[in-house]
Design a protein around this motif. Structure first.
Motif, PDB file in Angstrom:
ATOM      1  N   ILE A 163      29.095 -32.184  -9.942  1.00  0.00           N
ATOM      2  CA  ILE A 163      28.270 -31.507  -8.983  1.00  0.00           C
ATOM      3  C   ILE A 163      28.775 -30.245  -8.903  1.00  0.00           C
ATOM      4  O   ILE A 163      28.440 -29.058  -8.691  1.00  0.00           O
ATOM      5  CB  ILE A 163      28.049 -32.108  -7.852  1.00  0.00           C
ATOM      6  N   LYS A 164      30.305 -30.292  -8.630  1.00  0.00           N
ATOM      7  CA  LYS A 164      30.973 -28.788  -8.242  1.00  0.00           C
ATOM      8  C   LYS A 164      31.189 -27.807  -9.214  1.00  0.00           C
ATOM      9  O   LYS A 164      31.103 -26.559  -9.228  1.00  0.00           O
ATOM     10  CB  LYS A 164      32.392 -28.959  -7.799  1.00  0.00           C
ATOM     11  N   ASN A 165      31.611 -28.320 -10.562  1.00  0.00           N
ATOM     12  CA  ASN A 165      31.862 -27.498 -11.601  1.00  0.00           C
ATOM     13  C   ASN A 165      30.702 -27.156 -12.639  1.00  0.00           C
ATOM     14  O   ASN A 165      30.488 -25.954 -13.054  1.00  0.00           O
ATOM     15  CB  ASN A 165      33.298 -28.067 -12.472  1.00  0.00           C
ATOM     16  N   LEU A 166      29.687 -28.011 -13.020  1.00  0.00           N
ATOM     17  CA  LEU A 166      28.939 -28.089 -13.795  1.00  0.00           C
ATOM     18  C   LEU A 166      27.555 -27.312 -12.950  1.00  0.00           C
ATOM     19  O   LEU A 166      26.898 -26.334 -13.410  1.00  0.00           O
ATOM     20  CB  LEU A 166      28.438 -29.140 -14.611  1.00  0.00           C
ATOM     21  N   PHE A 167      27.404 -27.735 -11.778  1.00  0.00           N
ATOM     22  CA  PHE A 167      26.174 -27.199 -11.012  1.00  0.00           C
ATOM     23  C   PHE A 167      26.433 -26.263 -10.112  1.00  0.00           C
ATOM     24  O   PHE A 167      25.681 -25.467  -9.662  1.00  0.00           O
ATOM     25  CB  PHE A 167      25.303 -28.449 -10.449  1.00  0.00           C
ATOM     26  N   GLY A 168      27.726 -25.786  -9.871  1.00  0.00           N
ATOM     27  CA  GLY A 168      28.335 -24.968  -9.100  1.00  0.00           C
ATOM     28  C   GLY A 168      27.941 -25.065  -7.369  1.00  0.00           C
ATOM     29  O   GLY A 168      27.867 -24.207  -6.820  1.00  0.00           O
ATOM     30  N   TYR A 169      27.830 -26.412  -7.152  1.00  0.00           N
ATOM     31  CA  TYR A 169      27.392 -26.468  -5.813  1.00  0.00           C
ATOM     32  C   TYR A 169      28.834 -26.872  -5.249  1.00  0.00           C
ATOM     33  O   TYR A 169      29.466 -27.812  -4.828  1.00  0.00           O
ATOM     34  CB  TYR A 169      26.753 -27.952  -5.678  1.00  0.00           C
ATOM     35  N   ARG A 170      29.448 -25.699  -4.006  1.00  0.00           N
ATOM     36  CA  ARG A 170      30.607 -25.845  -3.325  1.00  0.00           C
ATOM     37  C   ARG A 170      30.526 -26.024  -2.093  1.00  0.00           C
ATOM     38  O   ARG A 170      31.227 -26.432  -1.354  1.00  0.00           O
ATOM     39  CB  ARG A 170      31.373 -24.731  -3.972  1.00  0.00           C
ATOM     40  N   LYS A 171      29.402 -25.219  -1.694  1.00  0.00           N
ATOM     41  CA  LYS A 171      29.047 -25.195  -0.257  1.00  0.00           C
ATOM     42  C   LYS A 171      27.804 -25.621   0.025  1.00  0.00           C
ATOM     43  O   LYS A 171      26.816 -25.387  -0.400  1.00  0.00           O
ATOM     44  CB  LYS A 171      29.500 -23.646   0.583  1.00  0.00           C
ATOM     45  N   VAL A 172      27.605 -25.972   1.381  1.00  0.00           N
ATOM     46  CA  VAL A 172      26.479 -26.733   1.970  1.00  0.00           C
ATOM     47  C   VAL A 172      26.002 -25.699   3.082  1.00  0.00           C
ATOM     48  O   VAL A 172      26.721 -25.364   3.817  1.00  0.00           O
ATOM     49  CB  VAL A 172      26.633 -28.000   2.679  1.00  0.00           C
ATOM     50  N   ARG A 173      24.661 -24.987   2.747  1.00  0.00           N
ATOM     51  CA  ARG A 173      24.404 -24.368   3.842  1.00  0.00           C
ATOM     52  C   ARG A 173      23.386 -25.082   4.692  1.00  0.00           C
ATOM     53  O   ARG A 173      22.710 -26.287   4.431  1.00  0.00           O
ATOM     54  CB  ARG A 173      23.220 -23.310   3.114  1.00  0.00           C
ATOM     55  N   TYR A 174      23.459 -24.906   6.066  1.00  0.00           N
ATOM     56  CA  TYR A 174      22.698 -25.723   7.058  1.00  0.00           C
ATOM     57  C   TYR A 174      21.321 -25.564   6.891  1.00  0.00           C
ATOM     58  O   TYR A 174      20.930 -24.433   7.437  1.00  0.00           O
ATOM     59  CB  TYR A 174      23.286 -25.631   8.336  1.00  0.00           C
ATOM     60  N   LYS A 175      20.454 -26.529   6.680  1.00  0.00           N
ATOM     61  CA  LYS A 175      19.114 -26.259   6.393  1.00  0.00           C
ATOM     62  C   LYS A 175      18.610 -27.366   7.113  1.00  0.00           C
ATOM     63  O   LYS A 175      17.092 -27.701   7.155  1.00  0.00           O
ATOM     64  CB  LYS A 175      18.396 -26.163   4.832  1.00  0.00           C
ATOM     65  N   GLY A 176      19.435 -28.147   7.649  1.00  0.00           N
ATOM     66  CA  GLY A 176      18.709 -29.361   8.500  1.00  0.00           C
ATOM     67  C   GLY A 176      19.473 -30.587   7.788  1.00  0.00           C
ATOM     68  O   GLY A 176      19.905 -30.545   6.668  1.00  0.00           O
ATOM     69  N   LEU A 177      19.826 -31.668   8.476  1.00  0.00           N
ATOM     70  CA  LEU A 177      20.523 -32.840   7.869  1.00  0.00           C
ATOM     71  C   LEU A 177      19.581 -33.276   6.718  1.00  0.00           C
ATOM     72  O   LEU A 177      20.014 -33.835   5.833  1.00  0.00           O
ATOM     73  CB  LEU A 177      20.791 -33.901   9.055  1.00  0.00           C
ATOM     74  N   ALA A 178      18.296 -33.372   7.123  1.00  0.00           N
ATOM     75  CA  ALA A 178      17.459 -34.226   6.253  1.00  0.00           C
ATOM     76  C   ALA A 178      17.153 -33.561   4.754  1.00  0.00           C
ATOM     77  O   ALA A 178      17.526 -34.013   3.804  1.00  0.00           O
ATOM     78  CB  ALA A 178      16.065 -34.638   6.567  1.00  0.00           C
ATOM     79  N   LYS A 179      17.195 -32.122   4.923  1.00  0.00           N
ATOM     80  CA  LYS A 179      17.287 -31.556   3.590  1.00  0.00           C
ATOM     81  C   LYS A 179      18.672 -31.323   2.764  1.00  0.00           C
ATOM     82  O   LYS A 179      18.236 -31.410   1.687  1.00  0.00           O
ATOM     83  CB  LYS A 179      16.806 -29.980   3.986  1.00  0.00           C
ATOM     84  N   ASN A 180      19.463 -31.247   3.599  1.00  0.00           N
ATOM     85  CA  ASN A 180      20.965 -31.426   3.014  1.00  0.00           C
ATOM     86  C   ASN A 180      20.864 -32.762   2.249  1.00  0.00           C
ATOM     87  O   ASN A 180      21.523 -32.893   1.208  1.00  0.00           O
ATOM     88  CB  ASN A 180      21.950 -31.023   3.881  1.00  0.00           C
ATOM     89  N   GLN A 181      20.756 -33.803   2.881  1.00  0.00           N
ATOM     90  CA  GLN A 181      20.721 -35.097   2.411  1.00  0.00           C
ATOM     91  C   GLN A 181      19.880 -35.316   1.117  1.00  0.00           C
ATOM     92  O   GLN A 181      20.313 -35.958   0.059  1.00  0.00           O
ATOM     93  CB  GLN A 181      20.325 -35.970   3.319  1.00  0.00           C
ATOM     94  N   VAL A 182      18.932 -34.752   1.062  1.00  0.00           N
ATOM     95  CA  VAL A 182      17.953 -34.988  -0.113  1.00  0.00           C
ATOM     96  C   VAL A 182      18.561 -34.088  -1.141  1.00  0.00           C
ATOM     97  O   VAL A 182      18.433 -34.507  -2.468  1.00  0.00           O
ATOM     98  CB  VAL A 182      16.477 -34.513   0.108  1.00  0.00           C
ATOM     99  N   GLN A 183      19.041 -33.011  -0.984  1.00  0.00           N
ATOM    100  CA  GLN A 183      19.515 -32.038  -1.889  1.00  0.00           C
ATOM    101  C   GLN A 183      20.886 -32.684  -2.559  1.00  0.00           C
ATOM    102  O   GLN A 183      21.017 -32.858  -3.730  1.00  0.00           O
ATOM    103  CB  GLN A 183      19.973 -30.666  -1.368  1.00  0.00           C
TER     104      GLN A 183
END
Length: 94
Positions: free
Chosen positions: A45-65
């Motif tokens: 998730i971190k290196n291949l997809f480049g997902y390092r930080k979570v933007r606050y979009k709401g707890l439900a949206k972050n959880q789904v992502q």
């Protein structure tokens, strides 16, 4: 103990007749094998997809992502286990 013991503390232990040092080494090896299996999806998730930080979009949206990313990471790891390499991201742009 749930956190891995430092090597220095294990080396300092004396090998007494009860063999506490060998028991602790076996216990630490078990924890390390579990940790290695758990860390692989985070690496994808971190290196291949480049997902390092979570933007606050709401707890439900972050959880789904995150659930979606972990599902995709499981697919990537499953294809690696089968010996198939997923297409690189540059090839999919063509």
């Amino acid at each position: 103990m749930r956190v891995a013991a430092k090597c220095g503390t294990i080396k300092k232990m004396e090998d007494n007749p009860v063999k506490m040092k060998t028991l602790l080494l076996k216990y630490e090896k078990g924890k390390a094998s579990i940790l290695a299996k758990v860390e692989h999806p985070f690496h994808v998730i971190k290196n291949l997809f480049g997902y390092r930080k979570v933007r606050y979009k709401g707890l439900a949206k972050n959880q789904v992502q995150l659930f979606t990313l972990f599902g995709l990471a499981n697919l990537v790891l499953a294809t690696r286990c089968q010996g198939k390499r997923p297409p690189s991201w540059s090839e999919s742009d063509r």
